[in-house]
Structures are given as structure tokens and as C-alpha cells.
Write a protein that holds these residues in place. Structure first.
Motif, PDB file in Angstrom:
ATOM      1  N   LEU A 268       4.118  -1.290   5.688  1.00 44.95           N
ATOM      2  CA  LEU A 268       5.316  -1.574   4.881  1.00 44.95           C
ATOM      3  C   LEU A 268       5.394  -3.043   4.484  1.00 44.95           C
ATOM      4  O   LEU A 268       6.043  -3.387   3.500  1.00 44.95           O
ATOM      5  CB  LEU A 268       6.567  -1.176   5.663  1.00 44.95           C
ATOM      6  CG  LEU A 268       6.616   0.295   6.076  1.00 44.95           C
ATOM      7  CD1 LEU A 268       7.833   0.569   6.938  1.00 44.95           C
ATOM      8  CD2 LEU A 268       6.603   1.199   4.848  1.00 44.95           C
ATOM      9  N   ASN A 269       4.734  -3.886   5.236  1.00 46.79           N
ATOM     10  CA  ASN A 269       4.764  -5.319   4.896  1.00 46.79           C
ATOM     11  C   ASN A 269       3.591  -5.724   3.995  1.00 46.79           C
ATOM     12  O   ASN A 269       3.252  -6.907   3.901  1.00 46.79           O
ATOM     13  CB  ASN A 269       4.783  -6.164   6.184  1.00 46.79           C
ATOM     14  CG  ASN A 269       5.383  -7.534   5.950  1.00 46.79           C
ATOM     15  OD1 ASN A 269       6.262  -7.704   5.103  1.00 46.79           O
ATOM     16  ND2 ASN A 269       4.897  -8.527   6.689  1.00 46.79           N
ATOM     17  N   ARG A 270       2.979  -4.751   3.348  1.00 51.03           N
ATOM     18  CA  ARG A 270       1.976  -5.013   2.307  1.00 51.03           C
ATOM     19  C   ARG A 270       2.304  -4.210   1.055  1.00 51.03           C
ATOM     20  O   ARG A 270       1.532  -4.207   0.101  1.00 51.03           O
ATOM     21  CB  ARG A 270       0.561  -4.604   2.779  1.00 51.03           C
ATOM     22  CG  ARG A 270       0.088  -5.283   4.045  1.00 51.03           C
ATOM     23  CD  ARG A 270      -0.168  -6.757   3.848  1.00 51.03           C
ATOM     24  NE  ARG A 270      -0.678  -7.359   5.072  1.00 51.03           N
ATOM     25  CZ  ARG A 270       0.084  -7.859   6.043  1.00 51.03           C
ATOM     26  NH1 ARG A 270       1.411  -7.868   5.917  1.00 51.03           N
ATOM     27  NH2 ARG A 270      -0.471  -8.370   7.137  1.00 51.03           N
ATOM     28  N   ASN A 271       3.430  -3.523   1.065  1.00 53.85           N
ATOM     29  CA  ASN A 271       3.748  -2.531   0.048  1.00 53.85           C
ATOM     30  C   ASN A 271       4.744  -3.038  -0.996  1.00 53.85           C
ATOM     31  O   ASN A 271       5.073  -2.333  -1.934  1.00 53.85           O
ATOM     32  CB  ASN A 271       4.291  -1.274   0.773  1.00 53.85           C
ATOM     33  CG  ASN A 271       4.502  -0.091  -0.136  1.00 53.85           C
ATOM     34  OD1 ASN A 271       5.613   0.440  -0.237  1.00 53.85           O
ATOM     35  ND2 ASN A 271       3.463   0.329  -0.828  1.00 53.85           N
ATOM     36  N   SER A 272       5.240  -4.266  -0.843  1.00 51.92           N
ATOM     37  CA  SER A 272       6.223  -4.794  -1.802  1.00 51.92           C
ATOM     38  C   SER A 272       5.543  -5.191  -3.097  1.00 51.92           C
ATOM     39  O   SER A 272       4.334  -5.446  -3.137  1.00 51.92           O
ATOM     40  CB  SER A 272       6.916  -6.024  -1.216  1.00 51.92           C
ATOM     41  OG  SER A 272       7.571  -5.698  -0.036  1.00 51.92           O
ATOM     42  N   ASP A 273       6.366  -5.269  -4.132  1.00 46.25           N
ATOM     43  CA  ASP A 273       5.840  -5.591  -5.459  1.00 46.25           C
ATOM     44  C   ASP A 273       5.672  -7.105  -5.604  1.00 46.25           C
ATOM     45  O   ASP A 273       6.408  -7.766  -6.338  1.00 46.25           O
ATOM     46  CB  ASP A 273       6.792  -5.039  -6.522  1.00 46.25           C
ATOM     47  CG  ASP A 273       6.196  -5.152  -7.920  1.00 46.25           C
ATOM     48  OD1 ASP A 273       5.019  -5.554  -8.042  1.00 46.25           O
ATOM     49  OD2 ASP A 273       6.913  -4.845  -8.882  1.00 46.25           O
ATOM     50  N   PHE A 274       4.730  -7.624  -4.867  1.00 46.18           N
ATOM     51  CA  PHE A 274       4.417  -9.051  -4.982  1.00 46.18           C
ATOM     52  C   PHE A 274       2.903  -9.226  -4.829  1.00 46.18           C
ATOM     53  O   PHE A 274       2.360  -9.026  -3.737  1.00 46.18           O
ATOM     54  CB  PHE A 274       5.157  -9.883  -3.924  1.00 46.18           C
ATOM     55  CG  PHE A 274       4.717 -11.307  -3.948  1.00 46.18           C
ATOM     56  CD1 PHE A 274       5.095 -12.145  -4.992  1.00 46.18           C
ATOM     57  CD2 PHE A 274       3.864 -11.806  -2.988  1.00 46.18           C
ATOM     58  CE1 PHE A 274       4.637 -13.444  -5.056  1.00 46.18           C
ATOM     59  CE2 PHE A 274       3.403 -13.105  -3.036  1.00 46.18           C
ATOM     60  CZ  PHE A 274       3.785 -13.928  -4.079  1.00 46.18           C
TER      61      PHE A 274
ATOM     62  N   LEU B 149      -2.119  -0.942   1.884  1.00 43.70           N
ATOM     63  CA  LEU B 149      -1.003  -1.401   1.067  1.00 43.70           C
ATOM     64  C   LEU B 149      -0.297  -0.298   0.287  1.00 43.70           C
ATOM     65  O   LEU B 149       0.698  -0.550  -0.401  1.00 43.70           O
ATOM     66  CB  LEU B 149      -1.472  -2.529   0.141  1.00 43.70           C
ATOM     67  CG  LEU B 149      -2.763  -2.327  -0.671  1.00 43.70           C
ATOM     68  CD1 LEU B 149      -2.524  -1.441  -1.866  1.00 43.70           C
ATOM     69  CD2 LEU B 149      -3.300  -3.676  -1.109  1.00 43.70           C
ATOM     70  N   GLY B 150      -0.775   0.940   0.394  1.00 46.18           N
ATOM     71  CA  GLY B 150      -0.098   2.067  -0.254  1.00 46.18           C
ATOM     72  C   GLY B 150      -0.626   2.344  -1.643  1.00 46.18           C
ATOM     73  O   GLY B 150      -1.346   1.524  -2.224  1.00 46.18           O
TER      74      GLY B 150
ATOM     75  N   PHE C  29       5.909  -0.501  -3.677  1.00 44.47           N
ATOM     76  CA  PHE C  29       7.133   0.201  -3.251  1.00 44.47           C
ATOM     77  C   PHE C  29       6.968   1.715  -3.301  1.00 44.47           C
ATOM     78  O   PHE C  29       7.908   2.438  -3.657  1.00 44.47           O
ATOM     79  CB  PHE C  29       8.349  -0.242  -4.083  1.00 44.47           C
ATOM     80  CG  PHE C  29       8.843  -1.614  -3.721  1.00 44.47           C
ATOM     81  CD1 PHE C  29       9.147  -1.938  -2.407  1.00 44.47           C
ATOM     82  CD2 PHE C  29       8.999  -2.599  -4.693  1.00 44.47           C
ATOM     83  CE1 PHE C  29       9.598  -3.199  -2.061  1.00 44.47           C
ATOM     84  CE2 PHE C  29       9.450  -3.863  -4.356  1.00 44.47           C
ATOM     85  CZ  PHE C  29       9.743  -4.162  -3.039  1.00 44.47           C
ATOM     86  N   SER C  30       5.793   2.199  -2.947  1.00 49.07           N
ATOM     87  CA  SER C  30       5.596   3.645  -2.846  1.00 49.07           C
ATOM     88  C   SER C  30       6.347   4.217  -1.649  1.00 49.07           C
ATOM     89  O   SER C  30       6.628   5.415  -1.608  1.00 49.07           O
ATOM     90  CB  SER C  30       4.103   3.957  -2.697  1.00 49.07           C
ATOM     91  OG  SER C  30       3.585   3.298  -1.557  1.00 49.07           O
TER      92      SER C  30
END
Lengths: 492, 120
Positions: A150-156, A177-178, A182-183
Motif C-alpha cells: 500500500l505504500n507503493r500504490n499511491s499516484d506519485f 506496487l499494484g 490507487f488500485s
């Protein structure tokens, strides 16, 4: 000892049920992958409308068990201190009843203590569970491997890989990272809270290593080349960051703010029992690229889209490296580390208060935008100007308690804020009058008389000396002077 | 945004190996070329204050890294399994704790705030 997900949820439910004027529990719009409800708690006391928000998040990485417990305990401690009008101590770090009152009456404090409930359940699940599980419990289609970090999945800068960021669902990094930014419903809840509330400060609490972290994670941070902005980087590549050697820009003002606040957090943690938390950028943790992290994402939002508020994003890595990873993630006795964490979070909450914003906007309905503009566009651009900003940020918390405890002083502070707002709105033609100076000095003298803090007295006398020389000058010159001459304490 | 290409995988799910993992550090040997080798190790990194490449390694990881020419120093074996039950707060202990914390607090009145809002 570690609490289960349902026990953590219960603490929030009980706080909201017992103290509805102080605590509100909210079910977030996105349930976990396995359908568990995810709750946040908002704490605020007193009146006033729009407030600055602080968001504290824990449990994103399932195996880092201490932090959800520490965060719910902190909320309970704050509620009890506020209602009993008592102070709060963690080891040698103390906050007075007045300090707690100021925090709860000036801010909206949001907590999301257990961002990844499925992962925590899996760590504790006695049949088939895994105490070293890190990710959520996503069943990745077409693979035998579960979980998204979850800490690699943000839109950054999403989709750019590094030593602890992978595009492979079966990666041994446990940092997949998914499929898209934000998946994951659990990480989308962070986006939701930032979109819907006025979050100014964010902390994502992880373990371990005793770090206070600030952006950036995808590249080293630099403050000199403003053309290097992440919006121009290739994303979704599943390859290392390009171009090689890239360094991301941060304004000197924000860099200074990050370092100053992080240092104050580390200082407070040291007071608890002497642990030395080290300040680092996220990149420095592995000396390599980390993308899609929440703390970078929240800070990047105002750069990616100028209509969004700025949010300062921090991350903590609580607890020491004991040399035994299992015990570093899950110490048999987490109590001392939780006390460190709670002290650090309280210090961060304290640093999130803006006295001018609270007195002007929340209490008296005055927009302080013109004052903020002067700060950010004129003072923040020079070292001397940043020195004045730092001075203000240093003294505002101890003085706010004095001001708010006396209605006459509160009104006088509001009058001065209103006058500064008028002067800064029309600053090209406005003149700082002798009456302005006299009134400002009388206010400073009253504060100096009432504070017992010697360092605050010195800062007040520095401001007094500057203000004395401002009478009869136009505001533009006064601001220019602030931007050129550093605050110099009187050596006498 | 473009969906990333799936990296080639030859591994089993982490945790599906025999019932043990290792805490260890990874070291380059002469056969490893380039400065950035640590960025593509594909291991579960944990921070290390001495700047070493420290990781939690499955048996598969160990085999792969050795085959790729790295040297591994294993410091500790971890049995794979859930958190020890004795470290989980029981519901009974939880109730006792929360009841103790909130004893006498229900319906406690809110303190007078600093200032009522804009009519002050």
C-alpha cells in the motif's frame, strides 16, 4: 502485546460513543480487499468552523504491529487529558493540560490507525498466518502471489522501480506496487481523506530504525534547480528512474520547514528516554528509489495540481534496529517504543498549529490569505526571511496558550491580525503608523511579561527591536527589510 | 496511466518455501558488475544503520542470489508462521484495560473552550 483489528476499532467506537462532542468515528468509503470496514477517528474540541487538519496513519505495513496500538492509545490519552484537564507525560517528555487543550481546540486531528486490517489479521491468524506479512491481501490474478504494498500504490511517480519497489506481484521485495495507481481500496482511503478534509500535516507511522522521514523518496532532494519537477518524469515504466542522477526540487522554505519540524519531533522523542531518531529523506532509507509512497504523495498533491492545499508529509520509522528483524518489527515489550512514537506524534501535532490562522480564520472569520502570501512569496525566498518564519513558528505554540487563556489578549491578537491583513492587502501604499508600532510593542511586552520561557523572551525582544524601527515606513520596505536582515537577538 | 509490464518471475510465493527464512546481508563479489547492483536484488530489504544491504531472505532468494554471484552472510533463521498467540491481547484483557482507562469518564462534561467563535 498487540491488539487485534476489532479491538483497535473498538477503541475508536468507544471514544465516539462516550465523548461524542470530542470524537467522531467515520467509516471510510473503501472497505478492505477482504471486505473489512476501515475506520478513521476525528478529534476536535471547542467551536469554530474550518480548521487545519492533521492525519496520522498506522498499520499500512501489516508486520509493523506497534504503531496502530500507539496511535489509538495516543487518542485515548488526548481525550482523557482534555476531559480531566491534566497534562500528559511519556517518560521525560511532558505536555501541560493547556498544551493538550490548544491542540484539540485549534486542529482537527484525524487518525487512521489500521490502514491495512486484512494484513494485520493475517499476521495474527493462527492457522496459515505469517508474522512477516507486509502487504494487503489482494489476490493478484494470474499469479500464485498475494498482496500489494500500500505504500507503493499511491499516484506519485508510480510504476518506477527501485530496491524496495517492484512491478512483479511475486517479487521477494514484498513491495509490489499494484496494477494501477490507487488500485487498492486501502490506499484510496488516504486519497479520500486528503481530498475531503483540510489536511495540512500527515504522518505515516512505520517500523523500524528510528528515523523521522520527509520527501522525497523517488530521488535525492535538492533546493537549487526548480526545473526538476516530478510531473515531467516518465511513470509506469517498470524500470528505474530516468534520467540517471536525477534529483527532485523542493523549495528552500519547505526543506527548511521539514528539517525544523523533524528536528523538533526528534528532540521530543529524545526527551522520553534518550533515543536518537535520525532525520532523513525517504530516498536515503535504502539509498535508492522508492515510489508511490503515501508521505510523498500527500506532499506532491499541491505541486501536481495547484488548486490543492499543501500537505506536509512525514513518515516515522519507530523502534530500534535490534539486530533481530522479528524483534525489531514485533518487540516482546513494545511499550517503550510506543511512548517514543506517541511523543513524536504529539510534537508533530503541536507543530501543525498556525496561531495566525487559528485566531484570524477560526475564531474571528478573517481570511489571512494575504499574510500567507507575503510569507510564502516574499519571506520564504530568502534565508533571512526564512529565519523570521522559523522564529514565529518557534514561539507561536508557547504564546498561543497565553493569548487564548485571556479574552482581552485574544481580542487584541485578532485586532493586530486584522491590521496586518489590511496593511498586507494594500502593501504598496500602506504605511506602518506610530500607533501600529505602539500597539504591537504593547502586545509583545504583555506576552514577554507573562511567559516564563527565557528563549521566548529573547525572540520577543528581537521582534520588538525590529518593530520599533518600522514606524513611518511603507509596508513594502518593511517586508523587504525582513527578507534581508536575519533576526538577530540582542546580545546584551 | 500505462499498466506496467509484468516482470519475469521464476519464483514461488514468498512464504511457500520450506518453513524458514533468514536475516542476512548481501555482498557483491568480483563477478558483480556495476554500481547499482543493490537496486535490482529483488529481496525484502530492511533498513540498516551501517548502510549494509540487509534483507529477509527466503531459501529461494538465497539460491538465486548465490547463483547470480552474490555472497550472503546469514545472521539468523526465522521460522515462518503467525505472531505468537501470547503476544496478542485477549478480548478479556482488552476489556479490562479499556474499562480501567475510562472508569468514571462516561458523560464527563466538556471543559469550557478558550473562546466561543466569532461573536467573542
Amino acid at each position: 502485546m498487540y491488539r487485534t483489528v476489532s479491538q483497535l476499532d473498538s477503541v475508536m467506537g468507544i471514544l465516539a460513543a462516550f465523548f461524542p462532542d470530542l470524537c467522531s468515528r467515520v467509516e471510510l468509503p473503501n472497505r478492505s480487499i477482504q471486505g473489512r470496514p476501515i475506520y478513521a477517528l476525528r478529534m476536535r474540541a471547542g467551536g469554530g468552523g474550518a480548521r487545519r487538519g492533521v492525519l496520522l496513519v498506522g498499520g499500512m505495513h501489516a508486520r509493523e504491529l506497534m504503531n496502530p496500538d500507539a496511535i489509538v492509545e495516543l487518542m485515548l490519552d488526548l481525550a482523557l487529558s482534555y476531559l480531566n484537564e491534566t497534562g500528559r507525560s511519556y517518560g521525560g517528555a511532558s505536555w501541560s493540560a493547556l498544551d493538550v487543550k490548544i491542540m484539540l481546540e485549534t486542529l482537527d486531528i484525524w487518525i487512521l490507525p489500521c490502514a491495512n486490517p486484512d494484513g494485520r489479521e493475517f499476521v495474527m491468524q493462527q492457522v496459515g498466518g505469517d508474522r512477516m506479512w507486509r502487504q494487503n491481501r489482494r489476490d493478484n490474478p494470474g499469479t500464485p502471489c498475494d498482496g500489494v504494498d500500500l505504500n507503493r500504490n499511491s499516484d506519485f511517480v508510480w510504476g518506477v522501480t527501485g530496491p524496495a519497489t517492484s512491478c512483479n506481484p511475486c517479487s521477494s521485495t514484498r513491495s509490489y506496487l499494484g496494477p494501477t495507481p490507487f488500485s487498492e481500496p486501502e490506499s484510496k482511503n488516504i486519497e479520500y481523506l486528503c481530498d475531503t478534509h483540510n489536511i495540512k500535516v500527515f504522518a505515516d507511522v512505520h517500523s523500524f530504525s528510528e528515523f523521522v522521514l520527509y520527501p522525497w523518496g523517488h530521488a535525492p532532494t535538492q533546493t537549487t534547480d526548480s526545473t526538476k519537477v516530478f510531473t515531467g518524469l516518465a511513470t509506469g515504466t517498470c524500470a528505474p528512474l530516468t534520467p540517471a542522477g536525477y534529483k527532485e526540487y523542493m523549495t528552500p522554505r519547505d526543506f527548511s520547514r521539514y528539517r525544523t519540524v523533524s528536528q523538533r519531533v526528534a528532540d521530543r522523542i529524545r526527551q522520553v528516554r534518550g533515543r536518537n531518531y535520525v532525520l532523513k529523506s525517504v530516498f536515503e532509507v535504502y539509498n535508492g528509489t522508492t515510489t508511490g509512497s503515501c508521505s510523498d504523495y500527500v506532499y506532491s498533491r499541491h505541486i501536481a495540481n495547484a488548486s490543492r492545499n499543501k500537505t506536509y508529509g512525514f513518515a516515522f520509522e519507530t523502534g530500534p534496529n535490534t539486530g533481530n528483524d522479528v524483534l525489531s518489527f514485533q518487540p516482546t515489550d513494545p511499550e517503550p517504543i510506543k511512548r517514543d512514537a506517541k511523543a513524536g506524534l504529539l510534537a508533530l501535532i503541536q507543530q501543525s498549529i498556525c496561531a495566525i490562522d487559528f485566531i484570524g480564520t477560526s475564531l474571528f472569520g478573517l481570511s489571512v490569505e494575504s499574510i500567507r502570501t507575503i510569507r510564502d512569496r516574499m519571506l520564504a525566498n530568502t534565508e533571512a526571511g526564512r529565519g523570521w518564519i522559523n522564529l514565529f513558528e518557534r514561539v507561536q505554540f508557547p504564546l498561543l496558550g497565553i493569548v487564548l487563556s485571556d479574552r482581552t489578549l485574544t481580542k487584541e491578537a485578532a485586532t493586530l491580525v486584522r491590521r496586518v491583513k489590511t496593511l498586507t492587502t494594500q502593501h504598496k501604499k500602506a504605511i506602518v503608523s506610530k500607533e501600529d508600532v505602539d500597539r504591537g510593542i504593547a502586545f509583545l511586552d504583555e506576552l514577554a511579561k507573562r511567559t516564563t520561557d527565557k528563549k521566548v523572551k529573547i525572540d520577543l525582544s528581537t521582534v520588538r527591536r525590529f518593530l520599533k524601527g518600522a514606524g513611518g515606513q511603507d509596508v513594502e520596505k518593511v517586508i523587504a527589510k525582513l527578507g534581508k536582515s536575519k533576526p538577530a537577538p540582542n546580545k546584551k | 496511466m500505462k499498466r506496467p509490464k509484468m516482470a519475469k518471475s521464476h519464483k514461488r510465493e514468498p512464504g511457500s518455501s520450506p518453513n524458514v527464512r533468514f536475516e542476512g546481508t548481501v555482498h557483491a563479489t568480483r563477478s558483480i558488475k556495476g554500481k547499482d547492483w543493490a537496486n535490482s536484488l529483488d529481496v525484502d530489504r530492511v533498513p540498516d544503520s551501517k548502510g549494509r544491504i540487509k534483507a529477509i531472505l527466503s531459501i529461494d532468494d538465497c539460491v538465486r542470489l548465490l547463483e547470480e554471484g552474490f555472497e550472503l552472510r546469514l545472521h539468523r533463521a526465522q521460522k515462518i508462521g503467525p505472531l505468537d498467540r501470547s503476544l496478542i491481547v485477549t478480548d478479556k484483557a482488552f476489556k479490562k484495560w479499556i474499562d480501567g482507562q475510562l472508569s468514571g469518564m462516561k458523560d464527563k462534561p466538556m471543559p469550557e473552550p478558550f473562546a466561543e467563535t466569532r461573536d467573542t
